[in-house]
Design a protein around this motif. Structure first.
Motif, PDB file in Angstrom:
ATOM      1  N   GLU A 116     -32.222  -3.834 -31.269  1.00 15.47           N
ATOM      2  CA  GLU A 116     -32.602  -3.969 -32.678  1.00 15.47           C
ATOM      3  C   GLU A 116     -32.296  -5.348 -33.227  1.00 15.47           C
ATOM      4  O   GLU A 116     -33.065  -5.872 -34.064  1.00 15.47           O
ATOM      5  CB  GLU A 116     -31.884  -2.898 -33.495  1.00 15.47           C
ATOM      6  N   ILE A 117     -31.212  -5.968 -32.804  1.00 17.65           N
ATOM      7  CA  ILE A 117     -30.804  -7.264 -33.375  1.00 17.65           C
ATOM      8  C   ILE A 117     -31.858  -8.342 -33.137  1.00 17.65           C
ATOM      9  O   ILE A 117     -32.301  -9.003 -34.096  1.00 17.65           O
ATOM     10  CB  ILE A 117     -29.424  -7.683 -32.824  1.00 17.65           C
ATOM     11  N   PRO A 118     -32.334  -8.602 -31.891  1.00 19.30           N
ATOM     12  CA  PRO A 118     -33.381  -9.643 -31.732  1.00 19.30           C
ATOM     13  C   PRO A 118     -34.689  -9.284 -32.420  1.00 19.30           C
ATOM     14  O   PRO A 118     -35.394 -10.168 -32.922  1.00 19.30           O
ATOM     15  CB  PRO A 118     -33.543  -9.743 -30.211  1.00 19.30           C
ATOM     16  N   LEU A 119     -35.037  -7.970 -32.443  1.00 22.54           N
ATOM     17  CA  LEU A 119     -36.252  -7.582 -33.148  1.00 22.54           C
ATOM     18  C   LEU A 119     -36.145  -7.868 -34.649  1.00 22.54           C
ATOM     19  O   LEU A 119     -37.094  -8.358 -35.272  1.00 22.54           O
ATOM     20  CB  LEU A 119     -36.536  -6.099 -32.907  1.00 22.54           C
ATOM     21  N   GLU A 120     -34.987  -7.556 -35.222  1.00 26.76           N
ATOM     22  CA  GLU A 120     -34.803  -7.822 -36.649  1.00 26.76           C
ATOM     23  C   GLU A 120     -34.790  -9.317 -36.925  1.00 26.76           C
ATOM     24  O   GLU A 120     -35.266  -9.770 -37.969  1.00 26.76           O
ATOM     25  CB  GLU A 120     -33.509  -7.166 -37.133  1.00 26.76           C
ATOM     26  N   ARG A 121     -34.235 -10.094 -35.994  1.00 27.04           N
ATOM     27  CA  ARG A 121     -34.250 -11.541 -36.174  1.00 27.04           C
ATOM     28  C   ARG A 121     -35.673 -12.069 -36.196  1.00 27.04           C
ATOM     29  O   ARG A 121     -36.020 -12.927 -37.029  1.00 27.04           O
ATOM     30  CB  ARG A 121     -33.454 -12.213 -35.059  1.00 27.04           C
ATOM     31  N   ARG A 122     -36.507 -11.563 -35.277  1.00 27.59           N
ATOM     32  CA  ARG A 122     -37.909 -11.985 -35.267  1.00 27.59           C
ATOM     33  C   ARG A 122     -38.607 -11.576 -36.551  1.00 27.59           C
ATOM     34  O   ARG A 122     -39.392 -12.344 -37.118  1.00 27.59           O
ATOM     35  CB  ARG A 122     -38.628 -11.379 -34.064  1.00 27.59           C
ATOM     36  N   LEU A 123     -38.335 -10.362 -37.014  1.00 26.13           N
ATOM     37  CA  LEU A 123     -38.959  -9.885 -38.240  1.00 26.13           C
ATOM     38  C   LEU A 123     -38.510 -10.711 -39.442  1.00 26.13           C
ATOM     39  O   LEU A 123     -39.332 -11.073 -40.295  1.00 26.13           O
ATOM     40  CB  LEU A 123     -38.614  -8.414 -38.457  1.00 26.13           C
TER      41      LEU A 123
END
Length: 314
Positions: A82-89
């Protein structure tokens, strides 16, 4: 499905403690926002994530007690995914918001430019292009064009409009002069020379503005004000004194530029008076030498004040 959900709730709950420890040591590793601190780590992994896992576990109880290994593994790696996905978002959202803000700024700038251009057209204000001089420019217009180019290069576009106003007045007076008199007449030559003299005096003011604007161009006013404001407590006495001297120098220069701008307004007023005086002249009768003298007499007041603009006080 309920077994998977129950296993994921167990895995998520077990992963909260390691992520809390990692976040307390280095918040950048445990949070999508690199500017966040340890308080956000505690709120995220000591409150929010356990609360979510508790809701998932309560929801899965409808199917009884049964833990899926796949769900348990998914819950363990959920935060790491979730952390890298949220960073991309977040990165995409910030870019999208910045693009929308840039579009709004450009649209606002275009609207302001359109309004300013409309005001210029309504007021009859002619504009000189600092990159290219007019094709039919005489020596006076070329001097104005160089002055506008100098003010633009000095970073004072607010003063460059003064050149456009002078150029508009100059063209307006010459147009009226050509309409009222025939080139070659005594009144025409004397009035035209007078207008040129006033423009030369205004040019001296513009040259002084350029020189003074270039002198303070490299001084960062915002930096000096910030240092003397919010950062004043951390400055030494010598540094504070140096900054104050630079600020005083900038203020003195700006005051001198304002005085030159006021003198420039006087020259514009003289040109306006000349235009009004010329338009009031009765040139419908035969233009003899006597009528030329009468026409020049109407400009006597303008003639007497011209020297004040030709040789301004420094």
């Amino acid at each position: 499905m309920l077994e998977f959900l129950q296993g994921a709730s167990y895995g998520l709950f077990l992963s909260c403690l390691p992520w809390t420890l990692v976040g307390l040591i280095n918040p950048e590793l445990a949070l999508p926002d690199k500017t966040a601190g340890r308080l956000q780590v505690l709120l995220r992994y000591a409150l929010a994530a356990p609360f979510i896992s508790m809701l998932m576990w309560l929801t899965s109880l409808w199917g009884g007690f049964g833990v899926s290994l796949v769900g348990w593994l998914a819950g363990l790696v959920a935060i790491a995914v979730e952390i890298p996905l949220e960073r991309r978002l977040r990165h995409w959202y910030r870019g999208w918001r910045q693009r929308r803000q840039d579009i709004r700024i450009r649209r606002h700038q275009r609207q302001k430019m359109a309004q300013r251009e409309q005001q210029r057209r309504e007021s009859g204000l002619l504009e000189l292009d600092p990159e290219h001089p007019p094709q039919d420019a005489d020596e006076v217009v070329l001097a104005m064009w160089r002055a506008k180019q100098g003010l633009s290069n000095a970073g004072r576009k607010d003063l460059a409009e003064q050149v456009d106003r002078l150029y508009s007045r100059y063209r307006h007076v010459l147009t009226i002069l050509d309409e009222r008199f025939t080139p070659g007449e005594l009144a025409h030559g004397r009035a035209q020379q007078l207008v040129v003299d006033v423009c030369h005096g205004a040019q001296d003011n513009l040259e002084a503005m350029i020189a003074q604007a270039r002198g303070v161009r490299g001084m960062d006013v915002a930096y000096i004000q910030r240092r003397l404001g919010s950062e004043a407590a951390r400055l030494s006495a010598s540094e504070t004194d140096a900054l104050r001297q630079r600020m005083a120098l900038i203020e003195q220069t700006e005051q001198s530029i304002r005085q030159l701008a006021a003198r420039h307004e006087q020259a514009l007023t003289a040109l306006d008076n000349a235009a009004v005086s010329l338009s009031r002249l009765d040139t419908s009768r035969p233009r003899t030498a006597q009528s030329a003298e009468v026409a020049c007499g109407e400009l006597r007041r303008f003639v007497e004040g011209a020297e004040r603009y030709r040789h301004p006080q420094r």
